[in-house]
Design an enzyme around this catalytic site. Structure first.
Site, short mmCIF file in Angstrom:
data_model
loop_
_atom_site.label_atom_id
_atom_site.label_comp_id
_atom_site.label_asym_id
_atom_site.label_seq_id
_atom_site.Cartn_x
_atom_site.Cartn_y
_atom_site.Cartn_z
N SER A 1 -2.67 5.91 16.35
CA SER A 1 -2.14 5.24 17.54
C SER A 1 -2.18 6.64 18.63
O SER A 1 -1.98 7.60 18.30
CB SER A 1 -0.59 5.00 17.47
OG SER A 1 0.15 5.04 18.43
N VAL B 1 0.94 -1.23 -0.02
CA VAL B 1 0.08 -0.17 0.06
C VAL B 1 0.81 1.24 0.03
O VAL B 1 0.15 2.35 -0.21
CB VAL B 1 -1.06 -0.01 1.07
CG1 VAL B 1 -1.79 -0.73 0.88
CG2 VAL B 1 -0.21 -0.21 2.57
N TYR C 1 7.74 6.88 14.47
CA TYR C 1 6.35 6.22 14.16
C TYR C 1 5.64 7.45 15.02
O TYR C 1 4.29 7.73 14.36
CB TYR C 1 6.48 5.11 15.41
CG TYR C 1 5.10 4.28 15.47
CD1 TYR C 1 4.81 3.75 14.74
CD2 TYR C 1 4.38 4.53 16.58
CE1 TYR C 1 3.45 2.90 14.50
CE2 TYR C 1 2.87 3.83 16.58
CZ TYR C 1 2.68 2.93 15.73
OH TYR C 1 1.39 2.43 15.77
N1 LIG Z 1 -0.22 -3.08 18.06
C1 LIG Z 1 -0.27 -2.01 18.96
O1 LIG Z 1 0.14 -1.79 19.90
C2 LIG Z 1 -0.68 -0.86 17.99
C3 LIG Z 1 -1.01 0.42 18.83
C4 LIG Z 1 -1.30 1.42 18.01
C5 LIG Z 1 -1.47 1.39 16.62
N2 LIG Z 1 -1.31 0.44 16.09
C6 LIG Z 1 -1.66 0.50 14.54
O2 LIG Z 1 -2.52 -0.87 14.06
C7 LIG Z 1 -2.14 -1.00 12.90
C8 LIG Z 1 -2.02 -2.60 12.67
O3 LIG Z 1 -0.98 -2.95 13.28
P1 LIG Z 1 -1.15 -4.35 14.17
O4 LIG Z 1 -0.71 -3.85 15.61
O5 LIG Z 1 -2.08 -5.25 13.81
O6 LIG Z 1 0.30 -5.07 13.51
P2 LIG Z 1 0.66 -6.25 12.37
O7 LIG Z 1 0.10 -7.34 13.14
O8 LIG Z 1 2.07 -6.24 12.38
O9 LIG Z 1 -0.13 -5.78 11.29
C9 LIG Z 1 0.56 -4.89 10.25
C10 LIG Z 1 -0.01 -5.40 9.11
O10 LIG Z 1 0.15 -4.10 8.10
C11 LIG Z 1 0.66 -4.79 6.94
N3 LIG Z 1 1.50 -4.16 6.05
C12 LIG Z 1 2.72 -3.62 6.46
N4 LIG Z 1 3.37 -3.07 5.60
C13 LIG Z 1 2.59 -2.93 4.57
C14 LIG Z 1 2.42 -2.60 3.22
N5 LIG Z 1 3.84 -1.90 2.76
N6 LIG Z 1 1.53 -3.10 2.44
C15 LIG Z 1 0.59 -3.55 2.79
N7 LIG Z 1 0.44 -4.21 3.95
C16 LIG Z 1 1.45 -3.85 4.83
C17 LIG Z 1 1.09 -6.21 7.40
O11 LIG Z 1 0.75 -7.04 6.27
P3 LIG Z 1 1.67 -7.95 5.15
O12 LIG Z 1 2.91 -8.05 5.97
O13 LIG Z 1 0.83 -8.98 4.49
O14 LIG Z 1 1.97 -6.82 4.26
C18 LIG Z 1 0.14 -6.64 8.69
O15 LIG Z 1 -1.16 -6.93 8.00
C19 LIG Z 1 -0.73 -0.36 12.66
O16 LIG Z 1 -1.23 0.88 11.62
C20 LIG Z 1 -0.25 0.19 13.72
O17 LIG Z 1 0.54 1.30 13.62
C21 LIG Z 1 -0.81 -0.94 16.49
#
Ligand SMILES: NC(=O)c1ccc[n+]([C@@H]2O[C@H](COP(=O)([O-])OP(=O)(O)OC[C@H]3O[C@@H](n4cnc5c(N)ncnc54)[C@H](OP(=O)(O)O)[C@@H]3O)[C@@H](O)[C@H]2O)c1
Length: 245
Positions: free
Chosen positions: A140, A63, A156
């Site tokens: 976030s 993306v 970040y």
């Molecule tokens: N976990 C937390 O504590 C937390 C806190 C605040 C905000 N968030 C936000 O929540 C969102 C989801 O994160 P998560 O915690 O669920 O982590 P995650 O399990 O690592 O998920 C991240 C997702 O993003 C996808 N991704 C990364 N780079 C990409 C790219 N270039 N193109 C397409 N897809 C991409 C990955 O899929 P592929 O590898 O298949 O591409 C994966 O499905 C993020 O925006 C993160 O910043 C998370």
């Protein structure tokens, strides 16, 4: 069944919050378009969606790439698919001090966390206007002005602040046709963290525990639902009170 007949596209849906949100939408009747790079994991999410009796499709896409985003938009457009909900959720988390900062990591962070939100919004906004749909962007608490999360959180935090500001401008400019809102998770148990020792967060979350991805999905779904039909431009922490400290 709040989303019966609705079409939902979720980026970063192959794991974590995106995966949980995909399943949750399917449980409530939506057809879900699962976007990510990892085909095996994407196919597994689609299989789970189909098991729930809904249509699911994996769209392999980096993306952060304008060409790849354009390609998935064209593919959907050729199929006559008009989405009702866009969830911009894909993201990466890299922390470095300014001294140690590597430009490529800064670049990856901004292209994945920020450029993707612009590219997806620009590609799908006219369809969302037609469906009078909505966008939910996953930022976030690191993107909130009130919260400075750790001394190494430059890239970040800065990227997520950009998502908040971009979302507010979209909310302003596309009302009343498209509602745009932001969720701001605190700490969620996902693969975003390479360090799996979550005990480092002991004592920093007033609610006393880190959240499950499903708890973030619940807020995303509320914002996508009719119950939120007067809410746009909102930036909502879902962090067990972490940003209060
Ligand atoms: N976990 C937390 O504590 C937390 C806190 C605040 C905000 N968030 C936000 O929540 C969102 C989801 O994160 P998560 O915690 O669920 O982590 P995650 O399990 O690592 O998920 C991240 C997702 O993003 C996808 N991704 C990364 N780079 C990409 C790219 N270039 N193109 C397409 N897809 C991409 C990955 O899929 P592929 O590898 O298949 O591409 C994966 O499905 C993020 O925006 C993160 O910043 C998370």
């Amino acid at each position: 069944m709040r989303f019966e007949g609705k079409k939902v596209l979720i980026t970063g849906a192959t794991s974590g919050i995106g995966r949980a949100t995909s399943i949750a939408f399917a449980k409530e009747g939506a057809d879900v378009y699962v976007v990510g790079r990892n085909q095996n994991r994407g196919n597994k999410v689609v299989a789970d969606i189909k098991e729930l009796g809904r249509n699911g499709m994996f769209l392999q896409c980096d993306v952060s790439s304008p060409e790849e985003v354009e390609k998935i938009y064209e593919m959907m457009s050729n199929e006559g698919i008009i989405i009702d909900v866009l969830v911009n959720n894909a993201g990466v988390f890299i922390t470095q001090s300014l001294d140690d900062m590597v430009f490529d990591d800064w670049s990856t962070t901004f292209s994945t966390n920020v450029n993707s939100v612009m590219l997806m919004t620009k590609a799908f906004i006219n369809d969302l206007k037609k469906s009078r749909g909505c966008i939910i962007n996953n930022a976030s608490i690191s993107g909130l002005d009130i919260f400075t999360s750790g001394t190494k959180n430059y890239m970040y935090g800065a990227s997520k602040s950009a998502v908040v500001k971009f979302s507010k401008l979209c909310a302003l400019n596309y009302a009343p046709d498209v509602r745009v809102n932001v969720v701001c998770p605190g700490i969620v148990d996902t693969e975003l963290f390479t360090n799996r020792d979550f005990s480092r967060f002991d004592g920093v979350i007033p609610m006393g525990y880190i959240s499950k991805p499903e708890q973030i999905a619940k807020l995303i779904m509320f914002l996508a639902s009719e119950d939120a039909d007067y809410i746009t431009g909102a930036v909502i922490p879902v962090d067990g009170g972490m940003s209060l400290k």
